[in-house]
Design a protein around this motif. Structure first.
Motif, short mmCIF file in Angstrom:
data_model
loop_
_atom_site.label_atom_id
_atom_site.label_comp_id
_atom_site.label_asym_id
_atom_site.label_seq_id
_atom_site.Cartn_x
_atom_site.Cartn_y
_atom_site.Cartn_z
N HIS A 409 0.82 -1.22 0.00
CA HIS A 409 0.00 0.00 0.00
C HIS A 409 0.85 1.26 0.00
CE1 HIS A 409 -3.63 -2.26 1.73
NE2 HIS A 409 -3.88 -1.93 0.49
N ASP A 415 -1.62 4.76 -4.14
CA ASP A 415 -2.57 5.59 -3.43
C ASP A 415 -3.65 6.06 -4.41
OD1 ASP A 415 -3.71 7.17 -1.46
OD2 ASP A 415 -2.58 8.93 -2.09
N PRO A 420 -8.00 4.10 -0.72
CA PRO A 420 -7.42 5.16 0.13
C PRO A 420 -6.96 4.60 1.47
CG PRO A 420 -9.79 5.22 0.28
CD PRO A 420 -9.45 4.02 -0.57
N THR A 422 -4.23 4.35 3.03
CA THR A 422 -3.20 4.95 3.89
C THR A 422 -3.56 6.38 4.29
OG1 THR A 422 -1.95 5.71 1.96
CG2 THR A 422 -1.36 3.57 2.86
N GLN A 423 -4.82 6.76 4.10
CA GLN A 423 -5.18 8.14 4.43
C GLN A 423 -5.25 8.40 5.94
OE1 GLN A 423 -8.24 10.04 2.27
NE2 GLN A 423 -7.27 9.68 0.31
N ARG A 473 2.89 11.58 0.72
CA ARG A 473 1.44 11.42 0.94
C ARG A 473 0.97 12.31 2.09
NH1 ARG A 473 0.17 4.97 0.10
NH2 ARG A 473 1.30 4.80 -1.85
#
Lengths: 669, 341
Positions: A409, A415, A420, A422-423, A473
């Protein structure tokens, strides 16, 4: 044009007018102090939106999926070009955006005598500027009329020309309506709060969904129907129980579904996933664990949770329990696999973390299939014998939310809008980055032991790529400008320390905490943790300096902690060719320390009093602080040692001479 | 031509920079949206740990899902199964998805295709690469006798029960709870073979159901005994549950499907679409009226044709061969049952 562009923000906080001039873009606007412009109002999201300059050189405001949205002329907007003075409602607060160059343009025009206005295709004028203002005051000039000021290249709407249309003319009615609506909403919210009996945070009554991180008001909670005939949800699919906004409640505060059943379970209004009631009562505290594939994140998470369950109540007087058995089912299975097998001499292994399936919830939002990671949730609250039970109960009562992401991920390009996963990086204030020394050939050459992961030919991977992607990110999600450091704490957890602890100069104790009789709990030995951190940093700087530089360019709060989830190398099962571990061989090392440090930073646990180490044994050094770096010089060095200011107040060891010295705490630039 | 995608854990994938669980092969020029969808369908949950002696009993998940992408319906056939250790010496899986558009929906149906041992790839040790488009050929159908059901349910008629359930209640899922080593794909194949050809592709299924993908139904769900899916099945009173781990009751109900499954008749009940003018014999005056008789391809008079007045699809019973003929009474009772439903 954009080079000199600035924007004046005017707003009112608790009766006091505020004016902020924004000259640097992008500019984050929100409720949190970490925003470039912080407006501390309840209806404004922690990061509400971003004011930026488009490639065409125009100012634009983009709503960052705020809870209460951004409104312009009574219409909810996600993105607006600010081509003139513009009033936006951020949540319920009115903020004027006044681009500076536009105002200059207008003021230049004011000096010119010829002004025209146009309505319904007809032009009126010429007027002087003063006459035009009079027309505005008298109401003859309307906000949607077009104005042309001599010298200007185009017509602009009257409402966009500052000072032309009095505010009360155009908006007083709307304001009254909005005020009434606001009051009604607040009344409804209070009534619902009383019904639900939910605890609220003092600074905000927003609930953060642990599944999709959407923030919403308590009255927006959906309830989950219980009657078996009420099946089929547009977001969760045909099998899911229906979600509904209730209008009837039982005396206990449960909603009543269409078939008359009492429904205690609640769900997020966006993703419709169930939020356990304790998680809605105790504000969430998110924690992100990042690392490459096969770096041991699942093993680390499992070992850490297992250890915390025992030490938190016993040593720190804080209960640490599953918020909800359903949510934590997978991590509980992991714990059973590693620590409670039926035969502790049998090989066991955690399954490789997948990118889809049981660790994720698939939901249909905006017509897209979206994979949301399933959160693991733990309730923290002080036990009765906690020294400050009464005073800190509300602060410490929190829901700790963690995710078991697959390493894949975090790879660049993963991403995507449908993934989503790893948000949560945006929500957390602390990130654990797992650095696996067995994946780095430079480190691997210095490791000892017979670990199948370090044999010649075993796969290697550039790990700073993942770290860089993580940094990007975080910056992307939070609108952080290039060159600006994050206020998040980054913990670099150097794993599999059983293979490389011989490289450490410092001996690290099994448990870096001691009983404090004054507190009747244990207290964390921060000094020893920082000393070890400095030692690990030095090792990494020598072997893989890019990891240190990437981490420290992201945050000023970087701490390096050695850990070993199993304390033992895995073995290969000759039948399957796969690695496994025997439960009886597991002796994890320092897996709980990063989390204890996290709790210490949040004020949940105390630090030991400073160690009165014999100051006479310390080497004398001269220190100079430049920015966030302290340059330490002493006899015998050709060039100074560069120490991050994070270590101020700590006694550390000179990597060259091996002698100890104290970094003074009160150094100034 | 069909498109396909292969997903597993490998040192490197087809997309630059990818590794670990990733797509290692797909049909050249496959749409990104479709790639993402297929990747999301690659989940697998091992019932037994890799070091467990029962690990070889981990079921293979054969699935058929239907998705609409850019206004076009696709039938997606997949095989997801555990495989040998990956490059990190950990457990691995291999997912192979084949995407069929309407033109590739061969008469054998999804059950026939997934049961063909050459249809899916079951081993991967190649470098990542693009695949050419694939031609889908029909599979020769066997008889209607459900021999696998006979073996595992002790009455082949249960295949007919499953088929009839989905004909009668096309939106209500059916659960088949089984023990490890049960060839659920063959069970589903035999039940699908009892259904009219144009109905087979409407049945979505998973032979090893452990999660419900968003955006597609899953009508037939094979649930391993003791799994959470099997426990969940028992909470759904409206669904059909066939529990092969317990002695099944004696089938008291009668239907053509059950008879066919038991090998007592060689007829299938074929469904036609009343909206297709070619299938209509006369305009419909009112619900349930029997309209006409017609001559089938073999020159025999087909027993009856019925069209219902509420716009639902009609049923036409045709003979597949000359050996037996449905009595009007049976047909009438069948029609009445349908009408009641």
């Amino acid at each position: 044009m954009s080079k000199n562009l600035s924007c004046e923000l005017k707003f009112n906080i608790k009766g006091e007018d505020k004016v902020v001039v924004v000259t640097q873009f992008p500019c984050r606007i929100g409720r949190k102090d970490s925003c470039d412009v912080a407006i501390k109002e309840e209806s404004i999201s922690s990061l509400h939106g971003i004011l930026d300059i488009t490639p065409e050189g125009q100012l634009s405001f983009v709503d960052s999926h705020s809870t209460n949205g951004t409104t312009h002329n009574s219409t909810k907007i996600e993105h607006i070009l600010i081509d003139g003075p513009t009033a936006l409602y951020l949540g319920e607060e009115k903020v004027f955006f006044i681009p500076k160059n536009v105002e200059e343009k207008v003021s230049q025009a004011k000096e010119v005598k010829e002004c025209l206005y146009r309505r319904g295709g007809k032009e009126f004028g010429p007027y002087t500027w003063a006459a035009l203002i009079e027309l505005g005051k008298s109401g003859k000039l309307e906000e949607n009329d077009f104005i042309w000021l001599s010298g200007a290249s185009d017509w602009v709407r009257a409402k966009n020309v500052p000072g032309l249309i009095p505010v009360h003319n155009t908006e007083i009615q709307a304001t009254e309506e909005q005020a009434a609506a606001l009051q009604n909403r607040r009344r409804a919210r209070n009534a619902r709060n009383r019904t639900l009996g939910l605890l609220q945070r003092e600074d905000s009554n927003l609930i953060a969904c642990p599944h999709c991180w959407y923030q919403f008001q308590v009255e927006d909670f959906l309830f989950i129907a219980r009657h078996q005939s009420l099946i089929g949800d547009p977001v969760l699919g045909a099998d899911a129980q229906q979600r509904f906004l209730p209008s009837r409640f039982t005396p206990e505060g449960n909603a009543i579904d269409a078939c008359g059943l009492s429904c205690p379970d609640m769900a997020c209004p966006r993703c419709h996933l169930r939020i356990p009631q304790p998680a809605s009562e105790m504000p969430p505290m998110f924690l992100s664990i990042v690392g490459t594939a096969a770096s041991g994140k699942s093993y680390y998470l499992t070992s850490m949770i297992w250890k915390l369950r025992s030490i938190m109540p016993k040593d720190f007087a804080i209960s640490f329990t599953d918020t909800d058995a359903i949510s934590n089912q997978i991590i509980n299975e992991f714990e059973e696999t590693l620590f409670l097998p039926s035969d502790d001499e049998e090989l066991v292994a955690l399954r490789k973390t997948e990118l889809q399936g049981e660790l994720y919830n698939q939901v249909l939002i905006n017509g897209m299939n979206i994979n949301l990671p399933k959160p693991f949730m733990f309730s923290l609250s002080p036990t009765e014998h906690h020294p400050n039970n009464e005073t800190i109960r509300k602060i410490i009562s929190r829901t700790l939310v963690m995710y078991d992401n697959a390493g894949e991920h975090f790879e660049p390009g993963m991403d995507s809008v449908d993934n989503p996963t790893t948000q949560h990086l945006l929500q957390t204030d602390t990130i654990f980055y797992l650095y696996d020394p067995t994946k780095d050939i430079r480190f691997r050459n210095r490791l000892v032991g017979e670990d199948p992961q370090i044999v010649r030919g075993a796969k290697t991977q550039r790990q700073e790529v993942i770290l860089t992607e993580m940094v990007n990110r975080v910056k992307k999600y939070s609108g952080l400008r290039t060159g600006v450091k994050s206020d998040k704490t980054l913990m670099i957890l150097v794993s599999k320390s059983d293979l490389w602890q011989n490289l450490l100069d410092e001996n690290f104790p099994e448990n870096p905490w001691k009983w404090d009789s004054d507190l009747n709990t244990c207290a964390l030995d921060i000094d020893i943790i920082k000393k070890i951190s400095w030692n690990v940093r030095y090792i990494l700087e020598g072997i893989c300096p890019e990891v240190v530089s990437t981490a420290e360019s992201f945050s000023n709060n970087v701490i390096y902690i050695p850990i070993s989830a199993l304390g033992q190398s895995p073995v290969i099962n000759s039948m399957t060719g796969m690695t496994g571990i025997r439960s009886c061989d597991i002796h994890s090392m320092w897996v709980e320390v990063p989390m204890l440090y996290f709790f210490y930073k949040h004020g949940f646990i105390s630090a030991l009093q400073k160690n009165n180490e014999n100051q006479n044994d310390l080497m004398e050094v001269s220190c100079k602080k430049v920015g966030e770096t302290i340059f330490v010089m002493h006899n015998g060095l050709d060039k100074p040692i560069q120490v991050p200011s994070f270590y101020a107040g700590t006694i550390i060891r000179c990597p060259t001479t091996g002698k100890r010295f104290l970094i003074p705490e009160d150094l100034s630039n | 031509m069909a498109q396909e995608l292969i997903y597993t854990s490998a040192p490197s994938g087809l997309r630059g920079g990818s590794g670990g669980f990733c797509t290692v092969a797909y049909t050249d020029k496959m749409h990104l949206e479709l790639i993402q969808l297929l990747e999301s369908l690659s989940a697998y949950k091992a019932a037994f740990s890799v070091h467990d002696i029962h690990a070889v009993d981990n079921p293979i998940a054969y699935t058929h899902f239907i998705y609409t992408i850019k206004l076009q319906n696709y039938s997606i056939l997949s095989r997801v199964a555990p495989t040998l250790a990956d490059h990190t010496l950990r457990d691995n899986k291999l997912a192979h998805h084949i995407v069929l558009s309407r033109r590739e929906l061969v008469p054998a149906g999804p059950g026939g295709l997934v049961s063909d041992p050459n249809f899916f790839c079951s081993f991967w040790n190649e470098e990542p690469h693009y695949l050419p488009e694939r031609e889908i050929l029909n599979i020769e159908e066997g008889g209607l006798f459900a021999s696998t059901w006979q073996k595992f349910a002790e009455d082949a008629g249960w295949a007919g029960v499953l088929a009839k359930h989905s004909i009668d209640r096309p939106r209500v899922p059916a659960f088949v709870i089984y023990k490890p080593q049960t060839p659920v794909h063959l069970l589903f194949k035999e039940a699908l073979a009892l259904m009219p050809e144009n109905q087979r592709w409407k049945i979505t299924f998973s032979t090893y159901f452990f999660f419900q993908p968003a955006g597609s139904s899953c009508l037939w769900r094979g649930c391993l005994e003791g799994s959470s899916a099997a426990k969940e099945a028992r909470r759904q009173p409206q669904s059909l549950i066939i529990d092969l781990t317990q002695p099944l009751p004696v089938l008291s109900q009668k239907s053509q499907y059950i008879d066919c499954a038991r090998g007592n008749c060689t007829e299938i009940i074929e469904k036609t679409n009343s909206k297709n003018p070619a299938n209509r014999t006369q305009r419909l005056p009112y619900q349930g009226q029997i309209l006409s008789q017609e001559v089938n391809k073999n020159g025999h008079i087909s027993p009856i044709t019925g069209i219902f007045g509420d716009g639902r699809e009609n049923y036409k019973i045709i003979q597949k061969n000359n050996h037996s003929e449905e009595s009007p009474k049976t047909v009438q009772s069948f029609l009445n049952r349908w009408k009641d439903n």
